[in-house]
Design a protein around this motif. Sequence first.
Motif, PDB file in Angstrom:
ATOM      1  N   TYR A 170       0.812  -1.195  -0.154  1.00  0.00           N
ATOM      2  CA  TYR A 170       0.062   0.084  -0.144  1.00  0.00           C
ATOM      3  C   TYR A 170       0.823   1.121   0.043  1.00  0.00           C
ATOM      4  N   ILE A 171       0.479   2.405  -0.654  1.00  0.00           N
ATOM      5  CA  ILE A 171       1.463   3.472  -0.966  1.00  0.00           C
ATOM      6  C   ILE A 171       0.418   4.696  -0.289  1.00  0.00           C
ATOM      7  N   ASN A 172       0.915   5.556   0.022  1.00  0.00           N
ATOM      8  CA  ASN A 172       0.226   6.840   0.305  1.00  0.00           C
ATOM      9  C   ASN A 172       1.185   7.985  -0.253  1.00  0.00           C
ATOM     10  N   PHE A 173       0.319   8.854  -1.099  1.00  0.00           N
ATOM     11  CA  PHE A 173       1.202   9.634  -2.144  1.00  0.00           C
ATOM     12  C   PHE A 173       0.543  10.879  -1.934  1.00  0.00           C
ATOM     13  N   SER A 174       1.648  11.855  -1.937  1.00  0.00           N
ATOM     14  CA  SER A 174       1.072  13.430  -1.743  1.00  0.00           C
ATOM     15  C   SER A 174       1.995  14.277  -2.477  1.00  0.00           C
ATOM     16  N   VAL A 175       1.052  15.008  -3.358  1.00  0.00           N
ATOM     17  CA  VAL A 175       1.806  16.138  -4.223  1.00  0.00           C
ATOM     18  C   VAL A 175       1.066  17.236  -4.624  1.00  0.00           C
ATOM     19  N   ARG A 176       1.653  18.242  -4.337  1.00  0.00           N
ATOM     20  CA  ARG A 176       0.737  19.724  -4.561  1.00  0.00           C
ATOM     21  C   ARG A 176      -0.495  19.495  -3.789  1.00  0.00           C
ATOM     22  N   GLU A 177      -0.530  19.226  -2.445  1.00  0.00           N
ATOM     23  CA  GLU A 177      -1.367  19.121  -1.525  1.00  0.00           C
ATOM     24  C   GLU A 177      -2.521  18.088  -2.127  1.00  0.00           C
ATOM     25  N   ARG A 178      -2.408  17.289  -2.742  1.00  0.00           N
ATOM     26  CA  ARG A 178      -3.349  16.384  -3.316  1.00  0.00           C
ATOM     27  C   ARG A 178      -2.874  15.182  -2.592  1.00  0.00           C
ATOM     28  N   ASP A 179      -4.031  14.633  -1.853  1.00  0.00           N
ATOM     29  CA  ASP A 179      -3.556  13.031  -1.273  1.00  0.00           C
ATOM     30  C   ASP A 179      -4.191  12.064  -2.324  1.00  0.00           C
ATOM     31  N   ILE A 180      -3.185  11.256  -2.879  1.00  0.00           N
ATOM     32  CA  ILE A 180      -3.285  10.164  -3.629  1.00  0.00           C
ATOM     33  C   ILE A 180      -3.038   8.870  -3.140  1.00  0.00           C
ATOM     34  N   ARG A 181      -3.970   7.882  -3.425  1.00  0.00           N
ATOM     35  CA  ARG A 181      -3.745   6.518  -2.603  1.00  0.00           C
ATOM     36  C   ARG A 181      -3.598   5.660  -3.953  1.00  0.00           C
ATOM     37  N   GLY A 182      -2.663   4.635  -3.642  1.00  0.00           N
ATOM     38  CA  GLY A 182      -2.413   3.703  -4.702  1.00  0.00           C
ATOM     39  C   GLY A 182      -1.669   2.402  -4.214  1.00  0.00           C
ATOM     40  N   TYR A 183      -1.221   1.475  -4.957  1.00  0.00           N
ATOM     41  CA  TYR A 183      -0.511   0.418  -4.544  1.00  0.00           C
ATOM     42  C   TYR A 183       0.585   0.098  -5.484  1.00  0.00           C
ATOM     43  N   ILE A 184       1.625  -0.347  -4.846  1.00  0.00           N
ATOM     44  CA  ILE A 184       2.763  -1.103  -5.749  1.00  0.00           C
ATOM     45  C   ILE A 184       2.723  -2.653  -5.539  1.00  0.00           C
ATOM     46  N   ALA A 185       2.882  -3.266  -6.682  1.00  0.00           N
ATOM     47  CA  ALA A 185       2.595  -4.768  -6.457  1.00  0.00           C
ATOM     48  C   ALA A 185       4.083  -5.476  -7.317  1.00  0.00           C
ATOM     49  N   MET A 186       4.484  -6.291  -6.793  1.00  0.00           N
ATOM     50  CA  MET A 186       5.848  -6.862  -7.356  1.00  0.00           C
ATOM     51  C   MET A 186       5.286  -8.564  -7.369  1.00  0.00           C
ATOM     52  N   LEU A 187       5.007  -8.990  -8.838  1.00  0.00           N
ATOM     53  CA  LEU A 187       4.806 -10.415  -9.014  1.00  0.00           C
ATOM     54  C   LEU A 187       5.959 -11.062  -9.121  1.00  0.00           C
ATOM     55  N   MET A 188       6.141 -12.057  -8.397  1.00  0.00           N
ATOM     56  CA  MET A 188       7.347 -13.046  -8.312  1.00  0.00           C
ATOM     57  C   MET A 188       7.235 -14.164  -8.272  1.00  0.00           C
ATOM     58  N   ASP A 189       8.081 -15.086  -8.875  1.00  0.00           N
ATOM     59  CA  ASP A 189       7.666 -16.687  -8.703  1.00  0.00           C
ATOM     60  C   ASP A 189       8.496 -17.196  -7.332  1.00  0.00           C
ATOM     61  N   LEU A 190       8.209 -18.420  -7.015  1.00  0.00           N
ATOM     62  CA  LEU A 190       8.836 -18.672  -5.810  1.00  0.00           C
ATOM     63  C   LEU A 190      10.318 -18.625  -5.656  1.00  0.00           C
ATOM     64  N   PRO A 191      11.051 -19.146  -6.811  1.00  0.00           N
ATOM     65  CA  PRO A 191      12.604 -19.106  -6.697  1.00  0.00           C
ATOM     66  C   PRO A 191      12.765 -17.452  -6.634  1.00  0.00           C
ATOM     67  N   SER A 192      12.255 -16.727  -7.193  1.00  0.00           N
ATOM     68  CA  SER A 192      12.716 -15.172  -6.985  1.00  0.00           C
ATOM     69  C   SER A 192      12.192 -14.783  -5.659  1.00  0.00           C
ATOM     70  N   LEU A 193      11.283 -15.036  -5.132  1.00  0.00           N
ATOM     71  CA  LEU A 193      10.948 -14.715  -3.567  1.00  0.00           C
ATOM     72  C   LEU A 193      11.830 -15.326  -2.644  1.00  0.00           C
ATOM     73  N   GLU A 194      12.368 -16.596  -2.897  1.00  0.00           N
ATOM     74  CA  GLU A 194      13.146 -17.220  -1.972  1.00  0.00           C
ATOM     75  C   GLU A 194      14.684 -16.451  -2.204  1.00  0.00           C
ATOM     76  N   ASN A 195      14.959 -16.135  -3.358  1.00  0.00           N
ATOM     77  CA  ASN A 195      16.357 -15.261  -3.545  1.00  0.00           C
ATOM     78  C   ASN A 195      16.123 -14.077  -2.696  1.00  0.00           C
ATOM     79  N   LEU A 196      15.084 -13.375  -3.119  1.00  0.00           N
ATOM     80  CA  LEU A 196      14.893 -12.176  -2.093  1.00  0.00           C
ATOM     81  C   LEU A 196      15.006 -12.297  -0.636  1.00  0.00           C
TER      82      LEU A 196
END
Length: 213
Positions: A170-196
């Motif tokens: 979840y991300i909270n984003f504020s610019v020019r006094e505007r509150d903007i909500r959004g999301y960052i998602a990272m899709l990874m397979d199991l080997p990549s998650l284990e490496n991370l």
Amino acid sequence: MSTAPVELSALQQDAFTELVNIGVSRAAASLRKMIGVQVLLSVPSIEIVSRADAARLVAEREATDLVVVHQSFKGAFSGRALLIFPQETGRELVRAVTGEDLSPEEVAALEDEALSETGNIILNGCLATMANMLQRTLTMSLPEVLRGDGIRIFRPLAGGDATALVLFLYINFSVRERDIRGYIAMLMDLPSLENLRVLIDDFIARAIGETGG
């Protein structure tokens, strides 16, 4: 809600949240240089969920279609990064980034270009900073804009791994006094998650060593 078969320990989650917040802070600084005003970005929570649960989480919170900037990344861990906004929030972001009170028609004309550039700064800056702190490098594709509901945006790409899990931020984003909500998602397979996870453990060990713990 079904649970993902990969979980981070509390210490790993705290460390990863710190990495992400440093990454988005650096990205916010880059965005501030581009548009000349203060930009605040923070990531208050992180979850690891399945694609279906990620789609459900978005659907529960957002009644409208979504606009998404997505980029693939490759390196010590690989996957696809998505910057997700509700459609109207995406338009509000365009107005905030351009600094103008644009008409709906003007926003529509500028939307894809402005979102691609903004998304590239945020996703690239965030992931590059994280990789650097983990002492690794990543390469990223050019950004693309996608629209649709949660089911569509979390659908596997052609040849992609249908079992990939989602690091959902979840991300909270504020610019020019505007509150903007959004999301960052990272899709990874199991080997990549284990490496991370291994890289996060290494990061924690280095941090403890530096503090003499």
